[in-house]
Design a protein around this motif. Structure first.
Motif, short mmCIF file in Angstrom:
data_model
loop_
_atom_site.label_atom_id
_atom_site.label_comp_id
_atom_site.label_asym_id
_atom_site.label_seq_id
_atom_site.Cartn_x
_atom_site.Cartn_y
_atom_site.Cartn_z
N THR A 98 0.87 -1.26 -0.23
CA THR A 98 0.04 0.07 -0.01
C THR A 98 0.77 1.43 0.00
N HIS A 118 -7.94 1.74 3.12
CA HIS A 118 -6.89 2.31 2.18
C HIS A 118 -7.34 4.01 2.42
N ASP A 120 -5.74 -2.73 -6.60
CA ASP A 120 -5.09 -3.56 -5.43
C ASP A 120 -5.96 -5.05 -5.66
N GLU A 121 -5.18 -5.96 -5.16
CA GLU A 121 -5.76 -7.40 -5.22
C GLU A 121 -6.20 -7.58 -6.55
N GLY A 169 -6.74 -8.25 2.12
CA GLY A 169 -6.13 -6.87 2.44
C GLY A 169 -6.29 -6.30 3.61
#
Ligand code: ADP
Ligand code: MG
Length: 698
Positions: free
Chosen positions: A302, A332, A396-397, A553
């Motif tokens: 991140t 996030h 992300d992911e 996450g």
């Protein structure tokens, strides 16, 4: 391939439209070319003769050579069977027939020497073969010695006499015709350097190998060729893309030093620095970045993403970061907002839960350029979301997003395609990454932040749950928090799962009356989930009972215990992902895998692997071996499953070699115009454009 290989299989002797039809429907075989590429999936060893005394149940089909001494019919009616005793110098094996008994009784002759070929099994302690194949032999006619191909077939095909044997007859016929038509597809130089068997010979040997060595050589040759052409294609795409797509240049970094010195609360790991350097180099190159960032759970992706966003902002561009779930997007946003505020940058959050009024403000600020960074979920993709100058998109992911969604993000800047960074914690085994992402640049964070203690993982049976509760209590008393995870509730069926989860929640609340317990599952609304998550993050609750919604996450560094219920129901990579929710702070963390007593062999391997190692890449490799690439996330649309002969789980070495060969070839002869490479050029031109869709992954 030339027109010979496009000939329809109907033209083969002994074929007719009905058989051709069933071949097409069952095996997708239409032409000679298709048929020839229906490779055997294994071979029966008919080069060796076993002794009767050496037979045991674990052997595959084998041959025994001996003389029939006696035969007798036993039983009545449909229970009737024929039993013959075959003797060799070491002992006896009993041959048994249940079907066509009368016919075999006539056929099998006493005092005749035979080679019997069948699957040994023991019956009443004696070796036995049921319905063996029998071949008469004598000193003049010692019997054949060969590897017999076994082809995959189906019940429907068997009805048309197209079982493995039938297919093998077809292949024998078509190969005779094909012999003069095979072209060499690799250059003489490659054949020599990698000691590869010529194509025509390899095609013969793969179907009808004359020895184990020749079979090995044929397989190597064909696997090499298959992987070589995939790599060649991907590497060429990569070169072309780099030439074609321009990217914004982000070479100014005025805030970076300030950020490192005064804001970032820790030192970056060497691996994080290396990746940031990779990204910065891309930013300066004037070409669009298309980079995959792989890093095990907790490796700190991140912050790397944020630094990339910061560089974009320093250069007057906006950036967005898309997460697969609302929980994750919220988190996030919360984490990055602190940094952004300190830097005087404006960051926004856009998810399904964002109110209309707030949304309108966001849209406006994005268009005006007032907002520098946007974090969100799929809501980012909506057409109303327009930027003044989107320069960087981060996913992300990554495996949670489809290709279409990704390309939608690209289009959000009509002038210059934004740079793309996709991040994944699903450690893709190297062999697979090379094939899946062969046209992307890959960076890897292979180092965890300093001071992390490896997570201690144990396996406990359900009967020990009270002890596990005791351990949880001890950890909570020390100020830690605990996750208890249940198998996923699929939205539809799975009432039983829901009940398990609720029963589990009940028993946890009963066992821990002194503590607060949260619950999060897929049937709750985003708002409810978020509220529960927040209670846990703020330490108002000590235990979080959840389904796999927390898999991806989520970051609560104070949580130190992960209890996974019914662990046998999870795949290995998923277990590893779940475990990654703990071990994020400085404290020692634990993962407890709970199961019943009945465990399959694969399950035991999964559990043992989890207990033994924390290394995500090693785990991914084992997972690939256990499940095959088809089940791994992200492989579905990639085309790697169309491989005819190579196996990504096993052929990593050949893949690496073929990739190196392809790269060297392209360095030396980028447009394949040298006469030496005529074969390769020819072969590429002959490939149907639609054979495999190697469209870019992201
Ligand atoms: P992931 O790679 O799984 O997305 P995160 O980015 O969520 O991991 O990072 C996990 C935790 O580690 C976060 O709390 C983050 O602040 C912390 N972290 C990241 N990099 C470092 C570092 N270099 N040193 C110490 N802690 C770090
Ligand atoms: Mg993450």
């Amino acid at each position: 391939m030339s027109s010979f290989f496009n000939t329809k299989v109907e033209s083969l002797r002994g074929m007719d439209t009905r058989r051709a039809d069933v071949l097409r429907k069952e095996l997708n075989i239409v032409t000679y070319g298709d048929l020839i590429q229906h490779y055997p999936f294994r071979y029966l060893d008919r080069t060796q003769i076993y002794h009767a005394v050496d037979l045991h149940d674990d052997l595959p089909m084998v041959q025994v050579k001996g003389t029939v001494r006696t035969k007798e019919l036993l039983g009545e009616g449909h229970k009737q069977r024929l039993i013959a005793q075959l003797h060799d110098e070491s002992g006896t094996v009993e041959l048994v027939w249940f079907k066509g008994v009368k016919w075999f009784e006539k056929m099998v002759k006493n005092h005749q020497e035979y080679v019997a070929f069948g699957k040994p099994a023991s019956f009443n302690g004696k070796p036995q073969m049921v319905h063996p194949e029998l071949e008469e032999v004598s000193e003049q006619k010692p019997g054949a010695s060969f590897l017999q191909p076994v082809y995959s077939s189906t019940d429907k095909l068997r009805n048309f006499h197209l079982d493995s044997k039938g297919l093998s007859r077809l292949l024998s016929a078509v190969l005779k015709l094909a012999a003069p038509h095979f072209h060499e597809t690799l250059s003489p130089e490659l054949l020599q350097r990698y000691a590869l068997m010529p194509k025509a010979e390899a095609m013969q040997q793969i179907h009808f190998p004359q020895s184990t060595e020749l079979l090995q050589a044929a397989r190597f040759r064909l696997k090499f060729e298959e992987l070589f052409y995939i790599q060649l294609k991907l590497l060429r795409q990569r070169t072309q893309r780099k030439i074609e797509l321009a990217g914004q240049i982000f070479d100014k970094v005025p805030s970076l030093v300030h950020f490192y010195k005064n804001i970032l609360p820790f030192d970056l790991t060497g691996a994080q620095k290396r990746v940031i350097h990779d990204i910065y180099k891309d930013f300066c190159a004037g070409k669009q970045m298309n980079r995959l960032l792989q890093g095990d759970v907790g490796s700190g992706k991140t912050i790397v993403a944020f630094i990339a966003m910061l560089i974009a902002a320093d250069n007057g561009a906006q950036s967005c970061m898309m997460a697969p779930t609302e929980i994750l997007a919220d988190q996030h946003y919360e984490g990055l907002k602190k940094f952004a505020d300190m830097l005087g940058l404006k960051i926004g959050l856009l998810t399904g839960s964002t109110r209309t009024a707030a949304r309108r403000v966001l849209h406006e600020q994005l268009r005006s350029g007032e907002l520098h960074m946007l974090v969100g979920t799929h809501a980012l993709l909506e057409d109303v979301v327009q930027f003044k100058n989107l320069g960087l998109t981060i996913m992300d992911e990554q495996h949670r997003f489809g290709v279409a969604q990704r390309s939608k993000l690209w289009q959000k800047n009509p002038n210059v395609i934004p740079h793309v960074l996709v991040m994944t914690a699903t450690p893709i085994p190297r062999t697979l990454a090379m094939t899946l992402y062969g046209d992307l640049d890959v960076s890897v964070i292979d180092e965890l932040p300093a001071g992390r203690k490896p997570i201690v993982t144990v396996h406990r049976f359900d009967s020990n749950r009270l002890k596990v509760f005791e351990f949880m209590r001890q950890q909570i008393r020390e100020g830690r928090q605990v996750y208890v995870v249940y198998p996923l509730i699929e939205e539809s069926e799975a009432m039983a799962d829901y009940k398990d989860l609720m029963d589990g929640y009940e028993s946890v609340t009963r066992a821990f009356p002194e503590y607060q317990v949260s619950i999060v599952h897929g049937r709750m609304t985003a708002g409810e989930k978020d509220a529960e998550m927040q209670r846990f993050i703020q330490r108002q609750t000590q235990i979080m009972v959840a389904t796999t919604v927390i898999e991806v996450g989520v970051n609560v560094p104070n949580a130190s215990v992960m209890v996974i219920e019914s662990a046998e129901r999870f795949g290995l990579s998923q277990l590893h992902q779940l475990r990654g929710r703990v071990g994020r702070g400085a404290d020692q963390s634990y993962c407890v895998l709970m199961t019943g007593y009945k465990l399959s062999k694969d399950t035991r391997t999964r559990l043992e692997t989890m207990v033994r190692t924390n290394n995500g890449f090693e785990i991914a490799d084992i997972d690939l071996k256990l499940r095959g690439p088809g089940d791994l996330m992200g492989t579905q649309q990639s085309g790697v499953l169309d491989l005819l002969i190579a196996d990504l789980a096993k052929d990593g070495k050949i893949l690496a070699e073929s990739r190196a060969a392809a790269q060297e070839l392209l360095n030396d002869d980028p447009d394949l115009s040298k006469p030496l490479n005529a074969n390769i050029r020819q072969h590429i031109l002959s490939l149907p454009a639609t054979a495999v869709n190697w469209s870019r992954i992201s």
